[in-house]
Design a protein around this motif. Sequence first.
Motif, PDB file in Angstrom:
ATOM      1  N   GLY A  23     -12.475  49.690 -27.770  1.00 17.55           N
ATOM      2  CA  GLY A  23     -11.525  48.771 -28.373  1.00 17.55           C
ATOM      3  C   GLY A  23     -11.154  49.128 -29.798  1.00 17.55           C
ATOM      4  O   GLY A  23     -10.440  48.367 -30.470  1.00 17.55           O
TER       5      GLY A  23
ATOM      6  N   ASP B  79       0.796  43.742 -21.556  1.00 17.43           N
ATOM      7  CA  ASP B  79      -0.638  43.556 -21.755  1.00 17.43           C
ATOM      8  C   ASP B  79      -1.391  44.713 -21.081  1.00 17.43           C
ATOM      9  O   ASP B  79      -0.950  45.241 -20.060  1.00 17.43           O
TER      10      ASP B  79
ATOM     11  N   SER C 281      -5.708  44.049 -24.461  1.00 15.13           N
ATOM     12  CA  SER C 281      -4.801  43.932 -25.597  1.00 15.13           C
ATOM     13  C   SER C 281      -3.404  43.576 -25.114  1.00 15.13           C
ATOM     14  O   SER C 281      -3.095  43.689 -23.916  1.00 15.13           O
TER      15      SER C 281
ATOM     16  N   ALA D  50       1.334  46.612 -25.802  1.00 16.97           N
ATOM     17  CA  ALA D  50       0.891  47.987 -25.588  1.00 16.97           C
ATOM     18  C   ALA D  50       1.911  48.749 -24.733  1.00 16.97           C
ATOM     19  O   ALA D  50       1.979  48.547 -23.521  1.00 16.97           O
TER      20      ALA D  50
ATOM     21  N   GLN E  46      -0.993  50.536 -29.289  1.00 19.21           N
ATOM     22  CA  GLN E  46      -0.573  49.181 -29.661  1.00 19.21           C
ATOM     23  C   GLN E  46       0.539  49.309 -30.693  1.00 19.21           C
ATOM     24  O   GLN E  46       0.399  49.987 -31.706  1.00 19.21           O
TER      25      GLN E  46
END
Length: 470
Positions: A171, A433, A448, A451, A465
């Motif tokens: 992440g 997403d 996230s 994206a 992102q």
Amino acid sequence: MKDKDPKYVDHDMTRAGYAHARGSGEPLSPDGVLSRRTIVAGAAWAIPAVTMAVATPAFASSGSVVQFNSARYSGVGCSSITGVSVTVSKNGAASAGAPVTLTLSAGYSFAGSGTTYSGVTSSSGIVSAPAINIPMQGGSGTISAVSNGASVSSSLSASPAGGTVFNVESGSVYGSNQPSTLSLVAITKDASGYEYLVGLTSDNFLWRMTSQSGQWVKITNETTGIAAADGLAVYIRNGLVLDASTGTAFGTAQPGTIYRAVVTTDAAGYKYLLGLTSDNFLWRMTSQSGQWVKITNETTGIAAADGLAVYIRNGLVLDASTGLAYGSSQPGTFARAVVTTDAAGYKYLLGLTSDNFLWRMTSQSGQWVKITNETTGIAAADGLAVYIRNGLVLDASTGSVFGSSQPGTFNQVVVTTSSGGYMRLVARTSDSDVWTMTTQSGAWTRVSGNAPTIAAGSGLAIYTQSSTTC
């Protein structure tokens, strides 16, 4: 490996015509190339739509002829395509006042008028389209025109909007010194076992990083394509395929018009590349010979993995080494293909037709089998092949849903093997997403939003992102 020769079938290689189909916007595979051109109406090269629509004039019984001003248009996510126009004529003369309806697919939309636009030709027989808004994830689509019973289509293609690269598993931002505008990423591992990434920004700059240095470095500009697999990363600049590590041309006798390439390693351990030119000629080279060789024309798709390289011509999947159809019982309408190797060591392919039917074959059986309809995406790597249908990711071997807790809105998926040896899948939804799952957990979780890009290969999965919304 027990890879067996499939039952090759020789087909008439002169059959004319092929159908255009929209892919899911994902790369052919983690080994596939990602390419694009800047926003220019009628640009010669575009990101990998595995088929290319040709804007041949359309005739109607009324005698009307309808034609776009280009066979294909391209751009970048969250921007627009301008300069699109349609000409209507009859008996060689411009048709003034002719009604024209334009329709877009695959998330593209006209500024201020949705997915359709209606207009009337000028005194010179021309209708100019409004600006075309490109979705964040880019992708391939079509624009069609209808007038007086005649219709014609051209292709649309776009790379994703730029963003920052994140590691799906951790992440966290993946690598320092990022430009924050990376829109395409290809992944492999170098000879020392470090992850090796090449990235392309929305303004066509090439960047490179390895997990050994942990830092992104700008390499060059005017880059129009990237590909990576089996320790080799290449890029395309001015129509030439170049080694991303050295910046030198990868192979001699290049035609200078390659806009797309894929990479694998042949059975003898040599690097094996296919290249597709802007006029749809297929070229091939191996690092053993070091020389590019022209193979055939009218090629509309290429894919490579695990030592097998295939191409699509006249709707058939063919072996790039032999030129023979790869497997019997082909429908003759393939638009995309992906390649992996199953657990028994046989080559395992998925094919997607122009009318969204999914087909499957292995080199053990040598025969293509129809699986289902309404398929909107395919992906394969490390022995796993999956597809998207009705927004769900399904196992191509069983037809069952692959993982629980899916949101039901997936439109893109990539596959690799996680650091723990489990299969890892990453998928994007229609609202950008990112979700992921591993076969260890069996459940999908959201990672996230915002994206535009996902990619996976050599055990690493990433997403970008974007700070841009559209």
